[in-house]
Design an enzyme around this catalytic site. Structure first.
Site, mmCIF file in Angstrom:
data_model
loop_
_atom_site.group_PDB
_atom_site.id
_atom_site.type_symbol
_atom_site.label_atom_id
_atom_site.label_comp_id
_atom_site.label_asym_id
_atom_site.label_seq_id
_atom_site.Cartn_x
_atom_site.Cartn_y
_atom_site.Cartn_z
ATOM 1 N N CYS A 1 29.171 -12.999 -112.948
ATOM 2 C CA CYS A 1 28.701 -11.706 -113.427
ATOM 3 C C CYS A 1 28.464 -11.786 -114.933
ATOM 4 O O CYS A 1 29.402 -11.967 -115.707
ATOM 5 C CB CYS A 1 29.729 -10.619 -113.119
ATOM 6 S SG CYS A 1 29.270 -8.984 -113.729
ATOM 7 N N PHE B 1 28.769 -6.819 -106.363
ATOM 8 C CA PHE B 1 27.627 -7.474 -105.723
ATOM 9 C C PHE B 1 27.942 -7.641 -104.234
ATOM 10 O O PHE B 1 29.027 -7.275 -103.777
ATOM 11 C CB PHE B 1 27.362 -8.828 -106.374
ATOM 12 C CG PHE B 1 27.200 -8.759 -107.871
ATOM 13 C CD1 PHE B 1 25.957 -8.511 -108.438
ATOM 14 C CD2 PHE B 1 28.285 -8.916 -108.715
ATOM 15 C CE1 PHE B 1 25.799 -8.430 -109.813
ATOM 16 C CE2 PHE B 1 28.147 -8.832 -110.091
ATOM 17 C CZ PHE B 1 26.899 -8.589 -110.650
ATOM 18 N N HIS C 1 33.447 -12.545 -110.440
ATOM 19 C CA HIS C 1 34.474 -13.179 -111.257
ATOM 20 C C HIS C 1 34.883 -14.493 -110.585
ATOM 21 O O HIS C 1 35.611 -14.497 -109.585
ATOM 22 C CB HIS C 1 35.702 -12.264 -111.405
ATOM 23 C CG HIS C 1 35.368 -10.963 -112.051
ATOM 24 N ND1 HIS C 1 36.156 -9.834 -111.933
ATOM 25 C CD2 HIS C 1 34.308 -10.585 -112.821
ATOM 26 C CE1 HIS C 1 35.617 -8.841 -112.602
ATOM 27 N NE2 HIS C 1 34.491 -9.270 -113.145
ATOM 28 N N ALA D 1 30.860 -16.558 -122.805
ATOM 29 C CA ALA D 1 31.917 -16.778 -123.789
ATOM 30 C C ALA D 1 32.884 -17.861 -123.313
ATOM 31 O O ALA D 1 32.710 -18.468 -122.256
ATOM 32 C CB ALA D 1 32.658 -15.470 -124.059
ATOM 33 N N THR E 1 26.221 -10.217 -118.490
ATOM 34 C CA THR E 1 25.621 -9.010 -119.056
ATOM 35 C C THR E 1 24.274 -9.323 -119.702
ATOM 36 O O THR E 1 24.161 -10.267 -120.491
ATOM 37 C CB THR E 1 26.558 -8.394 -120.111
ATOM 38 O OG1 THR E 1 27.799 -8.062 -119.498
ATOM 39 C CG2 THR E 1 25.949 -7.140 -120.721
ATOM 40 N N SER F 1 24.476 -5.706 -115.366
ATOM 41 C CA SER F 1 25.128 -6.912 -114.856
ATOM 42 C C SER F 1 24.238 -7.600 -113.836
ATOM 43 O O SER F 1 23.693 -6.945 -112.947
ATOM 44 C CB SER F 1 26.477 -6.570 -114.210
ATOM 45 O OG SER F 1 27.378 -6.051 -115.156
ATOM 46 N N THR G 1 30.310 -17.312 -94.436
ATOM 47 C CA THR G 1 31.440 -17.208 -93.511
ATOM 48 C C THR G 1 32.101 -18.573 -93.373
ATOM 49 O O THR G 1 31.417 -19.582 -93.158
ATOM 50 C CB THR G 1 30.972 -16.719 -92.127
ATOM 51 O OG1 THR G 1 30.380 -15.432 -92.263
ATOM 52 C CG2 THR G 1 32.142 -16.633 -91.164
#
Length: 210
Positions: free
Chosen positions: A47, A2, A105, A67, A49, A40, A157
């Protein structure tokens, strides 16, 4: 992958499950016909699914599942009907890289320590907001002034760094088109450090070890 450029604000319209697996239905402006099962989508920086998508009662939606590991590291365990999420679809080859490379992540939750709204002379532009955040150790070593960081899926930033705290400044547009307009001191947000900083630190550690 991304870029940290939010393209929609979604809303959880259904939530099921508990414990080690939860399933969410997220209402969004994305055309479900363009979303493939297994695609995704970054949901406030996570991220996830797509396991189903469709349109009902005039509202477009897609389903995702979280999960145990995701629930442990993120705020997804506290998501409920009505929770608003920053959304970004996965980038494609040839897309403009408007932010920086983001994996989706999440590393940890960072806490907003203060929010300071700053109104410029041209008040009709709207106020900017300076946030000070606290990052858990040892992740603070990956945060550098003028470097990039992803917070709730938004590429930002870093303005300044002092020990385990850093600041970011959000312009009126970002406050309007993301969930950051409603963020206040005490809130916790998803943090993903810049992958380049992560690899540079790892390389330095390896060289130091011999």
């Amino acid at each position: 992958m991304f870029t940290g450029i939010v393209t929609d604000i979604g809303e959880i319209i259904a939530a099921e499950g508990e414990g080690k697996l939860r399933r969410f239905r997220i209402g969004s402006a994305y055309d479900p016909a363009t979303i493939a099962i297994g695609a995704s989508i970054a949901c406030s920086g996570i991220c996830l699914t797509v396991v189903a998508r469709g349109e009902s009662e005039g509202r477009r939606w897609f389903d995702v599942e979280t999960a145990a590991e995701t629930l442990r590291l993120t705020a997804a365990g506290q998501w409920q009907v009505g929770t608003r999420l920053n959304l970004e679809r996965a980038m494609r080859l040839g897309d403009e890289l408007g932010g920086h490379l983001v994996t989706g992540h999440v590393d940890a939750l960072a806490e907003i320590v203060t929010r300071e709204d700053v109104t410029p002379d041209e008040a009709n532009w709207g106020a900017t907001a300076r946030f000070t955040l606290r990052v858990p150790a040892p992740l603070h070593r990956f945060i550098a002034a003028k470097g990039s960081v992803t917070l709730d899926g938004v590429s930002l930033t870093v303005n300044s760094v002092e020990e385990d705290r850093f600041t970011v400044l959000l312009i009126p547009h970002t406050l309007k088109v993301t969930t950051w307009g409603a963020r206040q001191a005490g809130d916790k947000v998803h943090l993903e450090v810049d992958m380049m900083a992560r690899y540079a630190a790892r390389l330095a550690e390896t060289l130091k070890q011999g």
